[in-house]
Design an enzyme around this catalytic site. Sequence first.
Site, PDB file in Angstrom:
ATOM      1  N   ASP A 160     -21.292  -7.404 -38.702  1.00  0.00           N
ATOM      2  CA  ASP A 160     -22.067  -8.598 -37.788  1.00  0.00           C
ATOM      3  C   ASP A 160     -21.869  -8.385 -36.424  1.00  0.00           C
ATOM      4  OD1 ASP A 160     -23.153 -10.695 -36.307  1.00  0.00           O
ATOM      5  OD2 ASP A 160     -22.233 -12.131 -37.568  1.00  0.00           O
ATOM      6  N   LYS A 199     -28.270 -12.029 -27.547  1.00  0.00           N
ATOM      7  CA  LYS A 199     -27.654 -11.875 -26.227  1.00  0.00           C
ATOM      8  C   LYS A 199     -27.591 -10.744 -25.509  1.00  0.00           C
ATOM      9  CE  LYS A 199     -25.507 -14.997 -29.152  1.00  0.00           C
ATOM     10  NZ  LYS A 199     -24.151 -16.282 -29.263  1.00  0.00           N
ATOM     11  N   TRP A 234     -17.206 -16.984 -36.297  1.00  0.00           N
ATOM     12  CA  TRP A 234     -18.197 -18.051 -36.230  1.00  0.00           C
ATOM     13  C   TRP A 234     -18.645 -18.934 -36.544  1.00  0.00           C
ATOM     14  CZ3 TRP A 234     -23.914 -16.462 -37.240  1.00  0.00           C
ATOM     15  CH2 TRP A 234     -24.215 -17.834 -36.726  1.00  0.00           C
TER      16      TRP A 234
HETATM   17  N1  KET Z   1     -22.712 -13.043 -35.422  1.00  0.00           N
HETATM   18  C1  KET Z   1     -21.993 -14.307 -34.750  1.00  0.00           C
HETATM   19  C2  KET Z   1     -21.009 -13.417 -34.483  1.00  0.00           C
HETATM   20  C3  KET Z   1     -22.595 -15.141 -33.080  1.00  0.00           C
HETATM   21  O1  KET Z   1     -21.890 -16.041 -32.168  1.00  0.00           O
HETATM   22  C4  KET Z   1     -24.189 -16.096 -33.793  1.00  0.00           C
HETATM   23  C5  KET Z   1     -24.439 -16.552 -32.872  1.00  0.00           C
HETATM   24  C6  KET Z   1     -24.388 -15.071 -33.980  1.00  0.00           C
HETATM   25  C7  KET Z   1     -24.671 -14.125 -35.389  1.00  0.00           C
HETATM   26  C8  KET Z   1     -26.259 -15.223 -35.113  1.00  0.00           C
HETATM   27  O2  KET Z   1     -27.248 -15.336 -33.459  1.00  0.00           O
HETATM   28  P1  KET Z   1     -28.352 -15.171 -33.615  1.00  0.00           P
HETATM   29  O3  KET Z   1     -28.076 -16.312 -32.055  1.00  0.00           O
HETATM   30  O4  KET Z   1     -28.870 -15.568 -34.879  1.00  0.00           O
HETATM   31  O5  KET Z   1     -29.145 -13.611 -33.905  1.00  0.00           O
HETATM   32  N2  KET Z   1     -23.163 -17.130 -31.732  1.00  0.00           N
HETATM   33  C9  KET Z   1     -23.411 -18.434 -30.684  1.00  0.00           C
HETATM   34  C10 KET Z   1     -24.891 -18.999 -30.770  1.00  0.00           C
HETATM   35  C11 KET Z   1     -25.016 -19.737 -32.276  1.00  0.00           C
HETATM   36  O6  KET Z   1     -23.880 -20.474 -32.377  1.00  0.00           O
HETATM   37  O7  KET Z   1     -26.374 -20.119 -32.720  1.00  0.00           O
HETATM   38  C12 KET Z   1     -22.284 -18.918 -30.181  1.00  0.00           C
HETATM   39  O8  KET Z   1     -21.590 -18.616 -31.213  1.00  0.00           O
HETATM   40  O9  KET Z   1     -22.346 -19.764 -29.535  1.00  0.00           O
END
Ligand code: KET
Length: 449
Positions: free
Chosen positions: A259, A295, A178
Site C-alpha cells: 500500500d 496526499k 489503517w
Molecule cells: N492507505 C493508507 C495507508 C492510507 O492511510 C489511506 C488514507 C489510504 C490508503 C487511502 O487513501 P485514498 O484517499 O483512497 O487514496 N488515509 C487517510 C484518509 C482516510 O482514512 O481515508 C487517513 O488515514 O487519514
Amino acid sequence: MSSGGHGSATDRRLNALFRHLSSSARMDPQQLNSIAASPTSANQNDSVFSHVVRAPEDPILGVTVAYNKDPSQVKLNLGVGAYRTEEGKPLVLNVVRKAEQQLVNDRSRVKEYLPIVGLAEFNKLSAKLILGADSPAIRENRVTTVQCLSGTGSLRVGAEFLARHYHQRTIYIPQPTWGNHPKVFTLAGLSVKSYRYYDPATRGLNFQGLLEDLGSAPAGAIVLLHACAHNPTGVDPTLQQWERIRQLMRSKGLLPFFDSAYQGFASGSLDSDAQSVRMFVADGGECFIAQSYAKNLGLYGERVGALSIVCKTADVAGRVESQVKLVIRPMYSNPPIHGASIVAAILRDRGLFNEWTFELKAMADRIISMRQKLFDALRARGTPGDWSHIIKQIGMFTFTGLNPQQVAFMTKDYHIYMTSDGRISMAGLSSKTVPHLADAIHAAVTRVS
Ligand code: KET
C-alpha cells in the site's frame, strides 16, 4: 422462443403495461385518494427500512464530521491525513493548477469514457514512478497497471482479483494498521489476520514479532505492507530490516501487497520512499502495489490511484489484466478522466515533474518542522514522559501514545479533534496551533490517566 408477432411474451408485457397506464390515467382523483388511504397501502411511519439501525461514523472520516459541528473558534482538526498550509488551509499544488490550466486550454480534449483500465499514459507513468524508470519488470512488459479510484479503490480491486484467482485467501495486515484495511479486504472476500508490527513499550518496530508471525504464516499467504510512512504508527523498517522481510517472504512464497499512499511524504524523495517496493521487484518475484495520489499530489477528492501487478512473464500479466477488467466493469465500469489527466500531464513533463518534487519536499519539510516544534513545546512545558518519538516517527502522523480517555478530554476541553487511537495528523498543524496542542497534551497527561 417466439420472435415478434402478436403472441410474443414481450408483446403481452407491453400490452399489459399500456392497459395499466391508460386506465390509471383515466382514474378520477377521488379514486386515487381512496387507494392511497386503503389499509393495504404503505403507512408513512411504517417504512420497509424501519429495522435499519444507525451505523457509527467512520473512525477517521467521522472525526471531520464532529469537527465541522463544533462552533468553537479555536477548534483544530488533526484527524484525517490531509495536508494544510501554515495558515491552516487546504493546499492545491501550483503544479496541479498549471496542469489543470493546460487541460482546460486544450480544446481537443473530450469527455469520452476511458477504457476499463483507465488512461494508458497515466498507467505507464505511475508504474515508472513507483518501480523506477529503468525497472526491468516494466521493460519486460510483465507489469500490468490499471487506474483505480485512489488508494482505496486500488486496494479493493486488487483484493477482489485475489479472492477470485489466487489459491490463498488469507491476508496478513500489520497490527495496528489503517482502519479501513480490514474492511476493504474482508468485503472483497479475503480472510484477514494480523502480524505483530508496533511495540508500544519502545514505540518502535516489533521486528522479532513481525518475523515470527510472518514465519508461521501459511505458505502463499498475502501480506499487506505499507511501502513507507506506516499509518498510524509512523514507524518503518530500516532497509536492512526490509531485506530480512523480503528474504523471509520469498522463502515462504508469501505474496507482497504494497500500500503506497505516501510516496514522497516520508523522506521528501519519491525514489527513496519507493525503495521497499523496488527491493521486492528487483528479485524477479511477483507483487501487488496500490498507489494513491491523494496526499503526494494533494488530489484527495479527485480519486486518482493505480493498481500495479508485477508478474513473472508478459503473458501472465496480459491474462491477469483481462481478469482485472472483469472485476472493474461491473463495479464502476471505468474510472474518471480528470484527475488521471492531471497526473499524466505532470509526470510526462520534466519541468512540471521537477516542480512537483519541489512542492512535495516543501510539504514533507513543513511536517518535519512541526514535529520539532511540538516536541520543543512539550519539553518547554515539562510535560511528563519521553516525547522523542514525535521527532523520530516518519510521515504524516504522530502516534502519540495518548489513550482514548485523554483524546476525549482534549476534544471536549480544547476542541482538538483526532482519532481515538491517539494518532495526530502533523500535516494539520501549524506554528500558530502548536502551543494550543501542547497545552492540551500537557493537561491530558497530567490530569487524565
Ligand atoms: N492507505 C493508507 C495507508 C492510507 O492511510 C489511506 C488514507 C489510504 C490508503 C487511502 O487513501 P485514498 O484517499 O483512497 O487514496 N488515509 C487517510 C484518509 C482516510 O482514512 O481515508 C487517513 O488515514 O487519514
